[in-house]
Design a protein around this motif. Structure first.
Motif, mmCIF file in Angstrom:
data_model
loop_
_atom_site.group_PDB
_atom_site.id
_atom_site.type_symbol
_atom_site.label_atom_id
_atom_site.label_comp_id
_atom_site.label_asym_id
_atom_site.label_seq_id
_atom_site.Cartn_x
_atom_site.Cartn_y
_atom_site.Cartn_z
ATOM 1 N N SER A 226 0.809 -1.218 0.000
ATOM 2 C CA SER A 226 0.000 0.000 0.000
ATOM 3 C C SER A 226 0.846 1.273 0.000
ATOM 4 N N GLY B 85 -8.862 -2.150 0.112
ATOM 5 C CA GLY B 85 -8.357 -1.712 -1.194
ATOM 6 C C GLY B 85 -7.897 -2.896 -2.033
ATOM 7 N N GLY C 26 -10.858 -4.392 -3.671
ATOM 8 C CA GLY C 26 -11.611 -3.610 -4.649
ATOM 9 C C GLY C 26 -12.350 -2.419 -4.090
ATOM 10 N N HIS C 27 -12.209 -2.130 -2.802
ATOM 11 C CA HIS C 27 -12.883 -0.973 -2.207
ATOM 12 C C HIS C 27 -12.133 0.296 -2.618
ATOM 13 N N LEU C 28 -12.862 1.269 -3.169
ATOM 14 C CA LEU C 28 -12.223 2.474 -3.695
ATOM 15 C C LEU C 28 -11.937 3.515 -2.621
ATOM 16 N N GLY C 29 -12.600 3.418 -1.482
ATOM 17 C CA GLY C 29 -12.315 4.329 -0.387
ATOM 18 C C GLY C 29 -12.759 5.756 -0.619
ATOM 19 N N ARG C 30 -13.734 5.957 -1.496
ATOM 20 C CA ARG C 30 -14.243 7.313 -1.709
ATOM 21 C C ARG C 30 -15.130 7.742 -0.545
ATOM 22 N N LYS C 31 -15.367 9.016 -0.423
ATOM 23 C CA LYS C 31 -16.091 9.554 0.719
ATOM 24 C C LYS C 31 -17.484 8.940 0.844
ATOM 25 N N ASP D 194 -18.479 5.969 -0.264
ATOM 26 C CA ASP D 194 -18.519 4.512 -0.404
ATOM 27 C C ASP D 194 -18.910 3.800 0.883
ATOM 28 N N PRO E 14 -15.996 -0.736 4.393
ATOM 29 C CA PRO E 14 -15.993 -1.985 3.622
ATOM 30 C C PRO E 14 -16.770 -3.085 4.322
ATOM 31 N N THR F 144 -15.680 -7.687 0.806
ATOM 32 C CA THR F 144 -14.518 -6.933 0.338
ATOM 33 C C THR F 144 -13.293 -7.263 1.181
#
Length: 485
Positions: A428, A444, A447-452, A454, A457, A461
């Motif tokens: 990472s 991540g 596949g988790h994008l970590g956007r505000k 989202d 997880p 995921t």
């Protein structure tokens, strides 16, 4: 200790939960541990895949699952003892109870020992799986404003495999609809009280609360909770008659009484997505009724009201909708304790919302671990495999709960091995100092994008992330071995 503690060290984790299995031969016990550890490392893998091409290992696994002593109860016995010991500590614990169907595709020959499942599928084969899962409840609730508290899952206390039998011809031919012959047949509703009897009574200083959906709104089940000193939060399915006083004077109906009470407050809840219904956040109203007594229903040999009434409170949780709109969400919750203010009603509502942990467990068992894709050809082998997979499935769900319980602890508390943590930090390119950072990095990989927008997880995921991390670690270890040659 939650069920996913040490999950990164699969062999050690499996030893903790299955090491004391007694199957008459120490070699069988070791095989159980190896099989459980294999599924912990590679959830959803087939037995030949776990055996890594070794024909002997696959044969030994099949023989173990088919052995007469390898019953689900025997395979889970040590795990259940580990869970029961944790329930002796003072505190509040939820015993979440529910039933799901497991079905397997038709094979060239019908699999021995399975029964019909699903509506209108005469040739479908499967079993009803009834599970009782223990979780620790925070007392007091650390953040009542949160949509649902994260709960440490402790494990399985009981699990039953109920195979439906065809209705006997004598029952079909009975002139009164088969009521008398049916009395001698085991009812599916008996599964609920049977699970509780297997658990026993809570020790002094602890509170065990049975949490269940409408399927548990059964007079005998509520009575069993009462007899064993268990609390309950059960969603009502029956508009039961109410009685008052020792004379059991009629006092109206449950639904009308609950819906007549005004709202005393609100709370927010995130609803999961369902077919043709997207995930959404709702604001729910909460009301409560004073102590009630539920009239005993008619039973064979006893008229309506002959049995003892069940004392309960009712908490109503509902979504207000505009005129002409479709009805919104509504829960009518039967609770064993008196509810006299909004705070107590909110605890009942939030405890019932935690029942969704059981839905996640079923999904992890079926989707994540592929229980319904097992190609074992007898019910005995299938049930033995599902008994092991169920413990692994709960650990997968607990990974998500653990990521939310104490996110600010040091990264070393996340449950990863030292090598896994080093590899994850390198992959990472971040220091990963806290539990939250570790699980976001794992997500991540999954596949988790970590956007505000989202959100945190989920277990799927995190499971995909752990699987990717495992492959990375295996590559690192193999590279080290190659350099040493």
């Amino acid at each position: 200790m939650s069920i996913s503690t040490g999950f990164g060290e699969a062999q050690q984790w499996a030893q903790t939960h299955f090491g004391g299995v007694g199957l008459g031969d120490v070699r069988r016990a070791r095989r159980v541990v190896r099989l459980a550890a294999g599924w912990a490392r590679a959830p959803g893998a087939s037995i030949p895949c776990l055996s890594q091409g070794q024909a002997y290992a696959s044969t030994a696994a099949y023989q173990l699952l088919g052995h007469a002593q390898a019953t689900p109860e025997a395979l889970q016995a040590h795990h259940r003892q580990v869970v029961t010991r944790q329930l002796q500590a003072p505190g509040t614990y939820l015993l979440v109870e529910d039933t799901t169907e497991l079905s397997w595709p038709e094979a060239a020959e019908r699999r021995a020992g399975l029964g019909p499942v699903g509506p209108g599928k005469a040739r479908s084969q499967g079993v009803l799986l009834h599970s009782l899962v223990a979780a620790a409840w925070p007392d007091p609730d650390p953040d009542p404003a949160a949509k649902r508290p994260a709960l440490p899952l402790l494990g399985l206390l009981d699990q039953q495999f109920h195979v439906r039998q065809p209705v006997p011809e004598a029952e079909k031919a009975h002139p009164h609809g088969g009521s008398r012959p049916r009395q001698g047949r085991v009812r599916e509703s008996a599964l609920w009280a049977q699970s509780l009897r297997a658990v026993g009574c809570p020790p002094v200083g602890t509170r065990w609360v049975v949490v269940a959906d409408r399927g548990a709104d059964i007079y005998e089940h509520l009575q069993q909770c009462q007899a064993q000193g268990l609390g309950f939060v059960v969603r009502a399915a029956q508009n039961r008659a109410l009685v008052a006083g020792t004379a059991k004077t009629p006092a109206g109906r449950l639904f009308e009484q609950a819906r007549a009470q005004p709202s005393t407050g609100t709370f927010s809840l995130a609803l999961r997505g369902r077919p043709r219904q997207p995930a959404r956040a709702v604001v729910l109203q909460v009301s409560f009724s004073p102590a009630l007594a539920l009239r005993a229903p008619q039973r064979p040999g006893g008229a309506t009201g002959k049995g003892e009434p069940v004392p309960a409170s009712v908490v109503r949780v509902w979504e207000e909708t505009g005129p002409g709109a479709a009805p919104g969400l509504e829960w009518l919750l039967l609770c064993d304790q008196p509810v006299t203010d909004f705070a107590q009603a909110l605890v009942c509502a939030r405890q019932y919302a935690s029942r969704w942990l059981m839905e996640d467990f079923h999904k992890a068992l079926k989707t994540g671990l592929g229980a319904e894709k097992l190609q074992l050809q007898t019910a005995a082998r299938l049930f033995a495999a599902v008994a092991l997979l169920s413990v692994v499935a709960l650990a997968l769900v607990d990974l998500r709960e653990k990521s939310r319980l104490e996110p600010d602890l040091p990264a070393e508390a996340a449950g990863l091995t030292a090598t896994e943590l080093r590899v994850l930090r390198h992959q990472s390119r971040r220091p990963l100092d806290t539990v939250r950072a570790v699980y976001l990095a794992l997500a991540g990989l999954g596949g988790h994008l970590g956007r505000k927008g989202d959100g945190p997880p989920g277990w799927q995921t995190l499971w995909l992330g752990r699987r990717s991390l495992r492959l990375l670690v295996e590559g690192v270890n193999m590279a080290a071995q190659l350099l040493d040659e």
